[in-house]
Write an enzyme that holds these catalytic residues in place. Structure first.
Site, PDB file in Angstrom:
ATOM      1  N   LYS A  56       0.881  -1.171   0.000  1.00 54.05           N
ATOM      2  CA  LYS A  56       0.000   0.000   0.000  1.00 54.05           C
ATOM      3  C   LYS A  56       0.918   1.220   0.000  1.00 54.05           C
ATOM      4  CE  LYS A  56      -3.683   2.659   0.913  1.00 54.05           C
ATOM      5  NZ  LYS A  56      -4.441   2.483   2.159  1.00 54.05           N
ATOM      6  N   VAL A  57       0.853   2.023  -1.048  1.00 54.32           N
ATOM      7  CA  VAL A  57       1.735   3.170  -1.202  1.00 54.32           C
ATOM      8  C   VAL A  57       0.926   4.411  -1.563  1.00 54.32           C
ATOM      9  CG1 VAL A  57       3.686   1.742  -1.954  1.00 54.32           C
ATOM     10  CG2 VAL A  57       2.132   2.717  -3.679  1.00 54.32           C
ATOM     11  N   SER A  58       1.597   5.537  -1.571  1.00 53.63           N
ATOM     12  CA  SER A  58       0.989   6.766  -2.051  1.00 53.63           C
ATOM     13  C   SER A  58       0.915   6.749  -3.571  1.00 53.63           C
ATOM     14  CB  SER A  58       1.827   7.975  -1.620  1.00 53.63           C
ATOM     15  OG  SER A  58       1.914   8.082  -0.228  1.00 53.63           O
ATOM     16  N   THR A 110       1.006  11.357  -1.485  1.00 56.17           N
ATOM     17  CA  THR A 110       0.035  12.121  -2.260  1.00 56.17           C
ATOM     18  C   THR A 110      -0.341  13.390  -1.519  1.00 56.17           C
ATOM     19  OG1 THR A 110      -0.830  10.004  -3.047  1.00 56.17           O
ATOM     20  CG2 THR A 110      -2.136  11.968  -3.534  1.00 56.17           C
ATOM     21  N   ALA A 111      -0.422  13.304  -0.196  1.00 55.97           N
ATOM     22  CA  ALA A 111      -0.748  14.482   0.603  1.00 55.97           C
ATOM     23  C   ALA A 111       0.241  15.610   0.325  1.00 55.97           C
ATOM     24  CB  ALA A 111      -0.742  14.119   2.086  1.00 55.97           C
ATOM     25  N   HIS A 154      -5.763  10.761   7.153  1.00 56.59           N
ATOM     26  CA  HIS A 154      -6.502   9.738   7.886  1.00 56.59           C
ATOM     27  C   HIS A 154      -7.484  10.345   8.893  1.00 56.59           C
ATOM     28  CE1 HIS A 154      -4.047   7.011   5.749  1.00 56.59           C
ATOM     29  NE2 HIS A 154      -3.002   7.017   6.551  1.00 56.59           N
TER      30      HIS A 154
END
Length: 280
Positions: A56-58, A110-111, A154
């Site tokens: 699970k990655v950006s 991504t943030a 989150h």
């Protein structure tokens, strides 16, 4: 016996909820997995080093890893009204961040990519030092004055007021207002070297795990809370409801268009390498 696939994802409620059935052997015929919990900055680094079979990655890290990994069309986090927030200890506007220190969850997140796109238009002269912290440490750092601002993800959407913090901007609102697309946050990728047949099996297992979680949410409740870093159960439920949605089961045309828009816009600004058409 088939060697388990190495999978890494965060201990956040959306991930533990999505992968509970698969990781607990509740899906007949699904390939076995060996799970490691890791913060997004860690899994992004694993992807860049080619470590792990499924990660699970950006979405922001995709341009750097798509030679070795394929984007799966399910299991990730993409949606509306779920964007990262920029927070400060006192009330502030975008211009007040000029030259200031900001904590972010990962430089390839991504943030942070969304923040850079936003700041280019809204923060005169840009911010100062960028400091990477695990996401659960960012709000305490802002509250205690160790950094001037924090970029949070989150469940912080639901809890930042508990720290006495103020919202400067919502990166999701910025993204949706300027593009009309949902927000691509976290992607599930798998090694291309697994081969097409195993990649299909992995995709099927992810989808089956999502559907199992929706069909019997109580089954994963204890597992989710055990890894949720003392999160309030109601916050955990809000977190899951926000980040596990129709795009988690299938990105579809809308989800893929959002990802293309993000990576194309970022490449046009020189923030990430260009991704050749059809690479996914």
């Amino acid at each position: 016996m088939t060697e388990p696939l190495r999978i890494s994802y965060s201990p956040c409620p959306n991930d533990t909820f999505v992968f509970h059935a698969w990781s607990h052997g509740l899906l007949p015929g699904a390939p076995p997995v060996d799970v490691t919990f890791a913060d997004i900055d860690v899994t992004n680094g694993q992807a860049e080093r080619g470590e792990g079979d499924i990660l699970k990655v950006s979405y922001a890290v995709l341009p750097y890893v798509l030679d070795a990994y394929a984007l799966l069309p399910c299991g990730g986090a993409l949606g509306r009204g779920c964007g990262p927030l920029v927070l400060t200890r006192g009330e502030a506007g975008p211009a007040d961040l000029a030259g200031r220190t900001i904590a972010v969850p990962a430089v390839r997140s991504t943030a942070y990519l969304l923040f850079r796109l936003w700041a280019a238009a809204e923060v005169p002269g840009g911010v100062g030092e960028v400091r990477v912290l695990p996401f659960h440490e960012i709000m305490p750092a802002v509250r205690d004055g160790r950094v001037d601002a924090g970029l949070v993800i989150h469940e912080a959407r639901f809890t930042y007021r508990n720290y006495g913090l103020h919202r400067v901007a919502d990166m999701g609102e910025f993204w949706e207002d300027t593009t009309g697309h949902p927000i691509p946050l976290g992607a599930i990728i798998a090694k291309r070297s697994l081969g097409e047949e195993r990649l299909r099996a992995v995709t099927d297992a992810v989808r089956a795990s999502v559907r199992h979680a929706w069909a019997d949410p109580a089954a994963s409740a204890d597992h989710v809370l055990a890894h949720a870093q003392e999160m309030d159960p109601d916050v955990a439920k809000q977190h899951i409801a926000l980040y596990v949605n129709e795009f988690t089961a299938d990105l579809g045309d809308t989800g893929h268009a959002a990802v293309r828009e993000l990576l194309t816009r970022a490449a046009d600004e020189g923030l990430v390498p260009a991704v050749p058409h059809g690479t996914w």
